[in-house]
Design an enzyme around this catalytic site. Sequence first.
Site, PDB file in Angstrom:
ATOM      1  N   GLU A  98       1.033  -1.310   0.030  1.00 49.67           N
ATOM      2  CA  GLU A  98       0.066   0.001   0.116  1.00 49.67           C
ATOM      3  C   GLU A  98       1.025   1.407   0.044  1.00 49.67           C
ATOM      4  O   GLU A  98       1.953   1.231   0.440  1.00 49.67           O
ATOM      5  CB  GLU A  98      -0.943  -0.257   1.137  1.00 49.67           C
ATOM      6  CG  GLU A  98      -2.154  -0.780   1.176  1.00 49.67           C
ATOM      7  CD  GLU A  98      -3.169   0.117   0.347  1.00 49.67           C
ATOM      8  OE1 GLU A  98      -2.849   1.014  -0.526  1.00 49.67           O
ATOM      9  OE2 GLU A  98      -4.499   0.269   0.645  1.00 49.67           O
ATOM     10  N   ASP A  99       0.100   2.461  -0.534  1.00 46.64           N
ATOM     11  CA  ASP A  99       1.023   3.745  -0.551  1.00 46.64           C
ATOM     12  C   ASP A  99       0.845   4.449   0.897  1.00 46.64           C
ATOM     13  O   ASP A  99       1.690   4.859   1.625  1.00 46.64           O
ATOM     14  CB  ASP A  99       0.664   4.586  -1.485  1.00 46.64           C
ATOM     15  CG  ASP A  99      -0.812   4.676  -1.622  1.00 46.64           C
ATOM     16  OD1 ASP A  99      -1.801   3.735  -1.117  1.00 46.64           O
ATOM     17  OD2 ASP A  99      -1.360   5.696  -2.532  1.00 46.64           O
ATOM     18  N   ASP A 102      -4.582   5.010   6.319  1.00 42.41           N
ATOM     19  CA  ASP A 102      -4.995   6.329   6.949  1.00 42.41           C
ATOM     20  C   ASP A 102      -6.273   5.836   8.065  1.00 42.41           C
ATOM     21  O   ASP A 102      -6.124   5.632   9.072  1.00 42.41           O
ATOM     22  CB  ASP A 102      -5.729   7.283   5.894  1.00 42.41           C
ATOM     23  CG  ASP A 102      -6.140   8.726   6.374  1.00 42.41           C
ATOM     24  OD1 ASP A 102      -6.177   8.820   7.656  1.00 42.41           O
ATOM     25  OD2 ASP A 102      -6.610   9.364   5.508  1.00 42.41           O
ATOM     26  N   LYS A 130      -0.500   7.007   8.687  1.00 45.27           N
ATOM     27  CA  LYS A 130      -1.163   8.063   9.339  1.00 45.27           C
ATOM     28  C   LYS A 130      -2.181   7.744  10.470  1.00 45.27           C
ATOM     29  O   LYS A 130      -3.011   7.699  10.368  1.00 45.27           O
ATOM     30  CB  LYS A 130      -2.053   8.982   8.108  1.00 45.27           C
ATOM     31  CG  LYS A 130      -2.136  10.298   8.251  1.00 45.27           C
ATOM     32  CD  LYS A 130      -3.379  10.831   7.432  1.00 45.27           C
ATOM     33  CE  LYS A 130      -2.886  11.182   6.271  1.00 45.27           C
ATOM     34  NZ  LYS A 130      -3.787  11.903   5.327  1.00 45.27           N
ATOM     35  N   PHE A 151      -3.221  16.083   3.974  1.00 40.81           N
ATOM     36  CA  PHE A 151      -3.471  15.553   2.863  1.00 40.81           C
ATOM     37  C   PHE A 151      -2.251  15.579   1.944  1.00 40.81           C
ATOM     38  O   PHE A 151      -1.839  16.566   1.618  1.00 40.81           O
ATOM     39  CB  PHE A 151      -4.667  16.284   2.337  1.00 40.81           C
ATOM     40  CG  PHE A 151      -5.186  15.609   1.112  1.00 40.81           C
ATOM     41  CD1 PHE A 151      -5.940  14.309   1.244  1.00 40.81           C
ATOM     42  CD2 PHE A 151      -4.837  16.066  -0.335  1.00 40.81           C
ATOM     43  CE1 PHE A 151      -6.281  13.448   0.307  1.00 40.81           C
ATOM     44  CE2 PHE A 151      -5.144  15.308  -1.230  1.00 40.81           C
ATOM     45  CZ  PHE A 151      -5.950  14.007  -1.140  1.00 40.81           C
ATOM     46  N   VAL A 152      -1.955  14.390   1.673  1.00 41.56           N
ATOM     47  CA  VAL A 152      -0.668  14.251   1.004  1.00 41.56           C
ATOM     48  C   VAL A 152      -0.555  13.742  -0.269  1.00 41.56           C
ATOM     49  O   VAL A 152      -1.732  13.005  -0.710  1.00 41.56           O
ATOM     50  CB  VAL A 152       0.548  13.508   1.866  1.00 41.56           C
ATOM     51  CG1 VAL A 152       1.189  14.069   2.850  1.00 41.56           C
ATOM     52  CG2 VAL A 152      -0.113  11.969   2.144  1.00 41.56           C
TER      53      VAL A 152
HETATM   54  C1  PRP Z   1      -6.078   5.221  -0.828  1.00 39.87           C
HETATM   55  C2  PRP Z   1      -4.815   4.388  -0.673  1.00 39.87           C
HETATM   56  C3  PRP Z   1      -5.132   3.344   0.186  1.00 39.87           C
HETATM   57  C4  PRP Z   1      -6.149   3.821   0.881  1.00 39.87           C
HETATM   58  C5  PRP Z   1      -5.809   4.240   2.219  1.00 39.87           C
HETATM   59  O1  PRP Z   1      -6.759   4.503  -2.114  1.00 39.87           O
HETATM   60  O2  PRP Z   1      -4.167   3.854  -1.723  1.00 39.87           O
HETATM   61  O3  PRP Z   1      -5.651   2.198  -0.430  1.00 39.87           O
HETATM   62  O4  PRP Z   1      -6.769   4.784   0.140  1.00 39.87           O
HETATM   63  O5  PRP Z   1      -6.943   4.855   3.002  1.00 39.87           O
HETATM   64  P1  PRP Z   1      -7.691   4.364   4.096  1.00 39.87           P
HETATM   65  O6  PRP Z   1      -6.822   3.788   5.143  1.00 39.87           O
HETATM   66  O7  PRP Z   1      -8.605   5.617   4.829  1.00 39.87           O
HETATM   67  O8  PRP Z   1      -8.740   3.560   3.629  1.00 39.87           O
HETATM   68  P2  PRP Z   1      -8.029   5.248  -2.793  1.00 39.87           P
HETATM   69  O9  PRP Z   1      -9.167   4.508  -2.479  1.00 39.87           O
HETATM   70  O10 PRP Z   1      -7.661   6.846  -2.869  1.00 39.87           O
HETATM   71  O11 PRP Z   1      -7.602   4.456  -4.352  1.00 39.87           O
HETATM   72  P3  PRP Z   1      -6.039   5.016  -5.201  1.00 39.87           P
HETATM   73  O12 PRP Z   1      -5.168   3.992  -4.488  1.00 39.87           O
HETATM   74  O13 PRP Z   1      -6.516   4.413  -6.602  1.00 39.87           O
HETATM   75  O14 PRP Z   1      -5.796   6.347  -5.101  1.00 39.87           O
END
Ligand code: PRP
Length: 182
Positions: A98-99, A102, A130, A151-152
């Site tokens: 994961e990136d 949150d 985070k 927000f990053v």
């Molecule tokens: C983002 C990120 C994680 C998730 C984390 O994905 O890549 O998968 O949110 O947030 P959380 O802990 O609050 O669930 P997003 O749904 O924005 O899709 P993306 O990876 O395509 O940007």
Amino acid sequence: MHQDIERILVTEDEIVEICDRLGKQLTIDYQGKKPVFLGLLKGCVPFMSDIVRKVELPIEIVFMSVSSYHGGIASSGDVKIKMDLDIPISDRDIVIVEDIVDTANTIVTIMDLLKHRGAKSVKMVTLLDKPEGRLRPYQPDYVGKVIPKEFVVGYGLDYDEFYRNLPYVGVLKPEVYTKKHE
Ligand code: PRP
């Protein structure tokens, strides 16, 4: 792009160090195993690409597409699977890539799903954590860097699908997302 960034939180050099450190640790911890590295699209793409080249093991790379943000800056809490796995994962050791973690809505939902499908083990590696954003208790297994509640964007992280290709992680200037909703 760069002019929309207030300040850099994780530099390109730090990202290299993080991938090196976590790649070495995963190589030690999964010695003798053939783990499946499962990236959650799309945010994982740059991190997946860099970290797997630091893991010296026979691994498989697979992806799922999930989304909970639906374009905004706050999690909707409703995790949608847009593209599912294309391999069976029963009795496999899974490392979710994961990136960011949150609220932890995404990771907890996907972990539960993979365990329900019979994975032998499920752990996760995240570039960013985070912890102040949590809506559910969750501690990632491998963390690149803990960041404050801001927000990053960059290095996979987007705002309205842009900024993913920045080579660093930065804090987006608030006027960028407030302007859009005026
Ligand atoms: C983002 C990120 C994680 C998730 C984390 O994905 O890549 O998968 O949110 O947030 P959380 O802990 O609050 O669930 P997003 O749904 O924005 O899709 P993306 O990876 O395509 O940007």
